[in-house]
Design an enzyme around this catalytic site. Structure first.
Site, PDB file in Angstrom:
ATOM      1  N   HIS B 318     -66.209  50.235  50.409  1.00  0.00           N
ATOM      2  CA  HIS B 318     -64.807  50.644  50.302  1.00  0.00           C
ATOM      3  C   HIS B 318     -64.763  51.817  49.340  1.00  0.00           C
ATOM      4  CE1 HIS B 318     -60.524  50.650  49.681  1.00  0.00           C
ATOM      5  NE2 HIS B 318     -60.392  49.735  50.611  1.00  0.00           N
ATOM      6  N   ARG B 338     -53.621  54.640  49.016  1.00  0.00           N
ATOM      7  CA  ARG B 338     -53.735  55.947  49.677  1.00  0.00           C
ATOM      8  C   ARG B 338     -52.741  56.072  50.821  1.00  0.00           C
ATOM      9  NH1 ARG B 338     -59.132  56.130  51.923  1.00  0.00           N
ATOM     10  NH2 ARG B 338     -59.351  54.009  51.171  1.00  0.00           N
TER      11      ARG B 338
END
Ligand SMILES: Cc1cc2nc3c(=O)[nH]c(=O)nc-3n(C[C@H](O)[C@H](O)[C@H](O)COP(=O)(O)OP(=O)(O)OC[C@H]3O[C@@H](n4cnc5c(N)ncnc54)[C@H](O)[C@@H]3O)c2cc1C
Ligand code: SF4
Ligand code: SF4
Ligand code: FES
Lengths: 234, 543
Positions: B318, B338
């Protein structure tokens, strides 16, 4: 590096240890040679498996937290509490309409809550546990669902409730009732399920499945991308 | 609180916000992506892989940490153990109880099977509770299962098994509706329509969330339902070996009470493996987001019983694991940050990658920024990281957005005196997901009769890279399918008599390959984090 950090004194189940500053209670236990089998799950503050009790050498006041989140402090005396069963009502969600009386029928003891606020003070997620118990008594299911949303079901509130209540199960029931009955079902989801069942997308997907890799790559690279940012939420 | 030198660098990040607000970073084209991945993605570091010497996938590559366990020695001596007198006798045994195991158990029960669930930790303590960002399903008018199909294939570098992807995208809306009916509190508008976000690699907004506690909410409900349906379950009880019968069909499993070390025999007509991932193997020494029990046990058990694996050389890192403070090293900073508009910024305040590229691409870009370009920050602990500019979210979407959309994240950092609504987060890639696993068909069946697999321990649907939200989706799609198929299989199968012949043969194979003494016992069950203090160890004292 951890090894160079300042060492602090702690006590694990009565035994004295020195551990580097900055460790969490869970990693301090491991640093001291203890291996968790119970009392550890996500290691990230999400599962509630690592409920822990501590106090300080010169301060008998008990405190509560998640062992994987709370960092050790000098003179802490640590114990972990195993997760123990609490009374959970068994029900068929399809057969209990979202009505405050049903919550009271399934958890009749909630009338015994005398508002001592111990549950709230215990909660490592800093939730307003007592307030939602009051909401549950009043039959305000939505309010319970909202206020209890961040509950990890660690069981600490029930462990400490002098009346033996299980606020986290009351909240779970209310959240399920809220999700099932008090928020309208998403019409566009149901609609899409029906479209798929009718075979609406079969031809298009079969075409993609049988297209060569090159064609698939082309379509992938040329696909239009919906803007990520959508300003209006409601 | 950040140390002063990091605070100083944060001012540079703040100074570039106005510029970045209007800046539009285009996505990379195919060849740039490829080059970036080839050079920087951890899967492409040759020295960290080796070829398997025994078993169905002999000759295939796997990370050394995983390869060792796949080729491990059984914890059971087949000569000394009699698998024919069971402690439990059921139709369907479900091993592992995250989202996949729970869905499978519920559907098998609904189909009339006698079900036993066994799980290594507490019921539901699994990777599933950690899922924050959401679950994909193409159900908005602007979206379609075909677009979801295309996104998923592209994300997986077109190596995904098409039949599995087809089932994934077609069953998706129904999976969401199933959970809605079970009382999951999805994020919705007042009229009931879903509030959906986009994620890396998805071309439509299609992530269904429950604030940033999506997996917790899904798991709480499923776990409650298992109790309401009175399905039998064992906690702190790990499967350590599968049992076959003399016809080569599955016949159950040997379970271990983790605390008393007592062995338990569960006889079953069908077995569903739902043991999740392998992050706790710390491949290439990466920190991980995974839960305590994520040690690839299902892969080990299945492989030894003769089931084929797929894409096991492909792990997902990740892009945004926390690197500061040390106490939460490797823990997930959800992609939702994000998705909501936070940008990735280097030590000079430059945005070096479009934040919504697929994960492997973003990961590689961060590694390049840190290793090659040295435009990163070092923590007091010596780890490198780049900034994830979270306050940008409130700049773009209005004050209060972060607090409303990311309560778990805000709480986690507040515990360490960092206010992510005002300060950016220092991040570096962390080991997150096992892209491959046990090879299954669209019903979750493996090549071993009666053995099914679902969830993160299975492989094929994500190709070599999983998109956000497709994993929790997979749990409900393939978990439910496997549950139904296993119940159906259990009704029809003609049983033979249980044996551990496959274990005996396996040990022989290891011997012949000359690796028996070099391999550990497996499955691993739990990582070993206890510090061994100086002095005598277990070499001297045998408990
Ligand atoms: C922090 C985090 C955030 C994530 N966020 C998202 C997201 O937003 N969206 C998304 O789609 N995906 C996300 N993922 C991925 C996704 O959550 C997981 O891939 C998925 O939940 C795995 O589910 P599972 O049921 O296959 O396995 P798990 O949920 O991990 O469950 C496995 C179970 O098997 C048990 N077990 C293991 N070995 C044995 C054994 N030998 N015997 C008995 N039991 C055993 C374990 O104890 C556990 O109960 C995230 C993952 C993590 C770690
Ligand atoms: S409400 Fe109770 S069970 Fe939930 S997190 Fe707080 S103390 Fe734990
Ligand atoms: S601890 Fe128990 S009695 Fe006290 S307020 Fe909470 S629920 Fe009520
Ligand atoms: S281990 Fe999950 S909350 Fe601490």
């Amino acid at each position: 590096m951890a090894e160079q950090a300042r060492l602090i004194d702690i006590y694990i189940m009565g035994k004295y240890y020195q551990v580097p500053e900055g460790l969490t209670i869970l990693t301090a236990l491991e640093y001291s040679g203890y291996r968790a089998i119970r009392g550890c799950g996500c290691r990230a503050g999400f599962c509630g498996a690592c409920a822990t009790i501590y106090n300080f050498r010169n301060d008998p006041q008990l405190r509560y937290d998640l062992a994987c989140q709370k960092t050790v402090e000098p003179d802490m005396c640590l114990v972990q509490i195993p997760y123990f069963p609490a009374v959970k009502a068994v029900y068929d969600l399809e057969k209990i309409p979202a009505d405050g009386d049903n919550v009271k029928a399934l958890y009749p003891d909630i009338v015994k809550c005398y508002g001592c606020n111990t549950c709230t003070k215990t909660c490592p997620q800093e939730l307003e546990v007592m307030w939602w118990m009051t909401d549950a008594l009043r039959g305000d299911i939505k309010a319970v669902a909202d206020k209890s949303f961040d509950c990890l079901m660690c069981g600490l509130c029930a462990a400490r409730c002098p009346q033996g209540l299980t606020p986290y199960y009351v909240a779970l029931l209310c959240r399920r009732l809220n999700g099932r009955y008090l928020t309208p079902p998403a019409a566009h989801v149901a609609g899409r399920v029906a479209e798929i069942a009718s075979g609406k997308y079969d031809a298009e997907i079969t075409a993609l499945k049988t297209a060569g890799e090159q064609e698939l790559r082309r379509r992938y690279n040329e696909r239009d991308i919906e803007p990520a940012l959508e300003q209006s939420r409601e | 609180m950040y140390p002063a030198y990091l605070e100083e660098n944060i001012h540079i990040v703040e100074d570039t916000r106005v510029r970045r607000l209007i800046e539009n970073r285009p996505p990379l084209d195919e060849s740039d992506k490829k080059a970036l991945l080839r050079k920087y993605h951890p899967d492409n570091i040759k020295s960290s892989m080796r070829k398997l010497k025994v078993g169905v996938n002999q000759g295939d590559s796997a990370p050394v940490e995983l390869a060792d366990l796949l080729e491990g020695n059984s914890r059971i001596d087949p000569k000394k153990f009699d698998p024919s007198s069971p402690n439990y006798n059921v139709d369907v045994l479900v091993i592992g109880c995250g989202g996949a195991g729970a869905s499978a158990a519920l559907l098998a029960h609904e189909a009339g099977a006698r079900v036993l669930v066994t799980t290594k930790l507490r019921l539901g303590d699994a990777n599933t509770v950690g899922a924050q960002a959401g679950t994909q399903a193409a159900d908005r008018p602007e979206d379609s299962p075909a677009i979801h199909y295309l996104d998923t294939m592209g994300g997986g570098h077109f190596e995904n098994i098409p039949d599995l992807v087809e089932v994934l995208v077609k069953d998706a809306p129904d999976a969401i509706r199933w959970l809605e009916k079970l009382g999951v509190n999805w994020d919705k508008a007042p009229d009931g329509s879903m509030h959906e976000l986009s994620g890396g690699g998805t071309s439509r907004r299609r992530l269904h969330s429950a604030r940033d506690y999506t997996g917790l909410e899904e798991m709480r409900v499923l776990r409650d339902e298992i109790r309401n349906k009175k399905i039998n379950y064992l906690e702190y009880t790990a499967a350590v070996e599968l049992i076959l019968d003399d016809k080569g069909q599955i016949a159950g499993a040997i379970l271990l009470n983790m605390e008393t070390e007592e062995l338990i025999v569960a006889r079953a007509r069908a077995v569903i493996l739902a043991t999740g991932g392998s992050g706790r193997l710390h491949i290439q020494d990466f920190p991980t987001t995974n839960h305590y029990g994520a040690t690839a046990d299902g892969l080990v058990l299945a492989y030894r019983a003769g089931a084929g694996l797929i894409f096991i050389d492909s792990m997902q890192y990740h892009p945004t694991g926390a690197v500061y403070p040390l106490q939460i090293l490797g823990q997930l900073v959800t992609e939702k940050v994000r998705t909501l508009g936070a940008q990735l910024v280097n030590s000079r305040g430059e945005q070096f990658i479009m934040p919504l590229e697929p994960r492997d691409v973003v990961t590689s870009a961060i590694i390049r920024e840190c290793r090659e370009r040295q435009r990163c920050m070092k923590t007091p602990n010596g780890d490198s990281g780049v900034w994830l500019d979270s306050p940008m979210i409130d700049v773009i979407r209005g004050p209060g957005t972060i607090a409303r959309e990311l309560p778990a994240m805000v709480r986690q950092f507040r515990r360490f005196n960092i206010d992510i609504t005002r300060e950016p987060i220092l991040v570096y890639p962390t080991l997150h997901y096992q892209n491959g696993g046990i090879k299954i068909d669209t019903e979750g069946a493996t090549n071993v009769p009666g053995l099914f697999a679902a969830g993160e321990c299975s492989g094929g649907v994500h190709g070599r890279n999983r998109l956000i939200g497709n994993s929790t989706l997979e749990l409900f799609v393939f978990g439910r399918r496997a549950g139904l198929a296993a119940a159906r299989y259990a009704k029809e199968v003609k049983r033979g008599s249980p044996t551990l012949e496959h274990v005996r043969r396996w040990q022989e194979e290891l011997q012949q390959a000359g690796i028996r003494d070099q391999r550990p016992v497996s499955p691993r069950l739990l990582p070993d984090y206890t510090r061994r203090t100086g002095g005598y160890t277990s070499a001297v004292f045998q408990p």
